[in-house]
Scaffold this active site. Structure first.
Site, PDB file in Angstrom:
ATOM      1  CG  HIS A  77       3.604   2.807  -1.667  1.00  0.00           C
ATOM      2  ND1 HIS A  77       3.244   1.520  -2.030  1.00  0.00           N
ATOM      3  CD2 HIS A  77       2.797   3.136  -0.623  1.00  0.00           C
ATOM      4  CE1 HIS A  77       2.273   1.099  -1.230  1.00  0.00           C
ATOM      5  NE2 HIS A  77       1.987   2.058  -0.385  1.00  0.00           N
ATOM      6  CB  SER A 124      -1.019   1.870   0.713  1.00  0.00           C
ATOM      7  OG  SER A 124       0.083   1.335   1.400  1.00  0.00           O
ATOM      8  CG  ASP A 150       5.152  -0.274  -4.270  1.00  0.00           C
ATOM      9  OD1 ASP A 150       5.879  -0.095  -3.271  1.00  0.00           O
ATOM     10  OD2 ASP A 150       3.947   0.031  -4.288  1.00  0.00           O
TER      11      ASP A 150
END
Length: 638
Positions: free
Chosen positions: A601, A470, A556
């Protein structure tokens, strides 16, 4: 001790991946509510872990792929139970409400629920408050009743798109708090747990830069806040009927470089879970005499796992590290002592070392690192190194137990966790020094950490790998542009790589929420130029890069796939141009983009992802992976 023994036996007889899977479980009124297979079930407390349970709801009715229960809440008088259900490949969730009777039945189902709590009104009617999430934004609060007086109405809507709302029930269930927050500012409203139809009471109107969280005990509010100097968290208190900020009295202050991980409130004690200078502590505050007992926890421990607990006499919790499964501890207030789980001692404690080191960044700041390696390793300079980094949102680098990390250490790898600025390991200022126009501090910290590790004899550039997920992808991508010679290979999962274009697109779900972290390049030229100077996508150039493996997810919503694809294509073009200029004999790096189906995610427990990443690292470093995959089978169910 009986409970500890049950847990130990269970862990020893199951694949060790079960250490990581923490199923939602809650105790209420002599029953334990939990997930068993595809079902929401309950059993009597004394019969927990047996096969004697009552099925309340079969999740197969939802027709979801491998659903699991994320959260459970039981109504005060046990007429209803609510459970939030989701799947690994999506962030969408469904909250089902089950009526508890001789024949349990589904009373209601609500889509896209984030947080939810029960209270009971003056007529002994159960009221469910819940927040509705749309496009990752949580702005609406609803309240619902069931049975003969069924209703479902919107209670509150937050108008500022940069804020989100979540609900929290105080430990004594006296108040339901409605928390309205962004990354740096918060506002809390109190909903009376005895009169939930009354208008909520505002504690303190939002003040930019002021964060606060609320607990309650004996008609007093205990407020964890950063108001005043220094701008780190401190504990304050005030009478519940005079909640405004001018009435807050300072109750307890933290040492410098301290992160408040959590707070738990008991009848006569308040327990603070702290991280100070990269070590874990528990502070037990006696509320009758304001006494403080500070307990330094074992140096191997890197993280807390909180237990849902209704026992007023004990405070249980777990400690863990990336290479060691969680271990149970209980602080007993009557004895004033901390007790640890007895019996089975994990062999990793005798075969590995954990070191707390520091690197000096270019501005002189000391950056903490946590390093793991095998005890009997010789010539560490020739061992492979896997560096971890995050450095965003004031969040700590994840240091929960991961079986694949354990296997790497057993196979001779060195693991290094770099707690750079932008994260939260040393408190709120540590975050502030690594966000907005100070984001380059995190990059300088990461570079200093890797160079320090090499200088102190831990591996070398040709054996050094780097991993992040991320927002951690920003620092990793930036380092690959600025100092690629430090690295041999990189693995990224759902990485944030195109900061500039993402933050200029206000149609994306999280752009407005994240302006406090990255800045507003659409309206502020200073922010725009600053982001341009570090954004991974914007700074790709023809040069040699480390090999990079990227895992991305098709749907995502947090990190859009198109940004990752654009980054990968631009990177491959730059590498091809560099190869052309370098001439024959140049060994180009491998750039792999692995696009997985689904809309989640980050999928931490994906066996396919874990296998692909380890295989990539071993191949890039020219290492034999036979033993590591054999050992991995002990932990993961293939």
């Amino acid at each position: 001790m009986d409970a500890f023994e049950k847990v130990r036996t269970k862990l020893e007889t199951q694949p060790q991946e079960e250490y990581e899977i923490i199923n939602a479980e809650i105790k209420h009124g002599g029953f334990v509510y939990y997930q068993e297979g595809c079902c929401l079930v309950r059993s009597k407390d004394e019969e927990a872990d047996s096969d004697n349970y009552e099925v309340l709801f079969n999740m197969e009715e939802l027709k979801l792929d491998q659903p699991f229960i994320d959260c459970i809440r039981v109504a005060p008088d046990e007429k209803y139970v609510a459970a939030k259900i989701r799947t690994e490949d999506s962030e969408a969730s469904t909250c089902i409400v089950v009526k508890l009777s001789d024949q349990p039945s589904v009373e209601a189902s609500f889509p896209n629920v984030s947080s939810f709590e029960w209270v009971k009104d003056e007529e002994d009617e159960d009221v469910l408050f819940y927040t509705f999430q749309r496009n990752l934004r949580c702005h609406d609060v609803y309240r619902a009743t069931f049975g003969d007086n069924k209703r479902n109405e919107r209670f509150y809507t937050e108008k500022d798109p940069s804020y989100f709302v979540f609900l929290y029930l105080t430990k004594d269930s006296r108040f339901l708090t409605m928390n309205i927050m962004n990354k740096t500012t918060s506002e809390v409203w109190l909903i009376d747990g005895l009169s939930p139809w009354d208008p909520p009471v505002l504690i303190q109107k939002r003040i930019h830069g002021v964060l606060y969280y609320v607990e309650h005990r004996d008609d007093e509010l205990y407020i964890l806040t950063n108001v005043g100097e220094p701008t780190e968290f401190k504990l304050m208190r005030t009478a519940a009927d005079t909640p405004a900020i001018m009435n807050w009295d300072l109750f307890f202050t933290m040492k410098r470089n301290t992160k408040v991980v959590d707070l738990d409130m008991f009848k006569d004690h308040c327990v603070l879970f702290l991280k100070h200078s990269n070590l874990l502590y528990v502070n037990v505050i006696g509320l009758a005499d304001d006494s403080v007992r500070s307990l330094k926890l074992p140096p191997w421990a890197c993280g807390f796992i909180m237990d849902t607990n209704s026992d007023p006499k004990n405070c249980p919790f777990q400690l863990c590290s990336p290479i060691r499964p969680p271990k149970y501890y209980t602080y007993k207030f009557a004895e004033g002592k901390l007790f640890e789980e007895t019996g089975h001692e994990d062999p990793i404690t005798k075969t590995s070392r954990v070191l707390r080191l520091e690197a000096k960044s270019k501005d002189g700041k000391l950056v903490p690192m946590t390093v793991f390696h095998k005890m009997d390793s010789e010539d560490l300079q020739k061992k492979p190194l896997l560096v971890h980094v995050y450095g965003a949102y004031g969040m700590d680098l994840k240091m929960n137990f991961r079986p694949e990390r354990r296997v790497l250490v057993d196979d001779g790898w060195i693991l290094a966790y770099c707690h750079v600025r932008g994260g939260g390991e040393l408190g709120l200022q540590w975050h502030a020094d690594g966000r907005l126009t100070k984001k380059l501090n995190g990059l300088a910290d990461l570079e200093a950490c890797i160079k320090t590790l090499h200088d102190q004899g831990f591996s070398q550039p040709s054996l050094t790998t780097l991993t992040a997920f991320s927002a951690g992808g920003v620092l990793v991508g930036a380092l690959c542009n600025s100092n690629p010679e430090l690295l041999r290979a990189v693995t990224l999962e759902a990485p944030f790589l195109d900061v500039l274009n993402t933050m200029m697109d206000t149609t994306l779900p999280l752009t407005l929420e994240e302006l406090e972290e990255w800045g507003n390049p659409s309206s502020d030229e200073k922010h725009k130029n600053y982001i341009k100077c570090y954004c991974p996508y914007q700074n790709i150039k023809p040069q040699h890069y480390p090999s990079i493996h990227i895992t991305a997810y098709e749907n995502d919503e947090r990190v859009p796939l198109r940004g990752i694809v654009s980054y990968t294509e631009k990177l491959k073009e730059a590498i091809a141009e560099h190869a052309k200029d370098t001439g024959e004999g140049y060994q180009a790096p491998n750039i792999t983009l692995d696009i997985q189906p689904g809309g989640n995610h980050v999928i931490e427990d994906s066996h396919k992802k874990i296998t692909a990443q380890i295989k990539f690292l071993y191949e890039e470093l020219g290492l034999d992976s036979t033993s590591v995959f054999e050992n991995l089978k002990k932990y993961l169910k293939f």
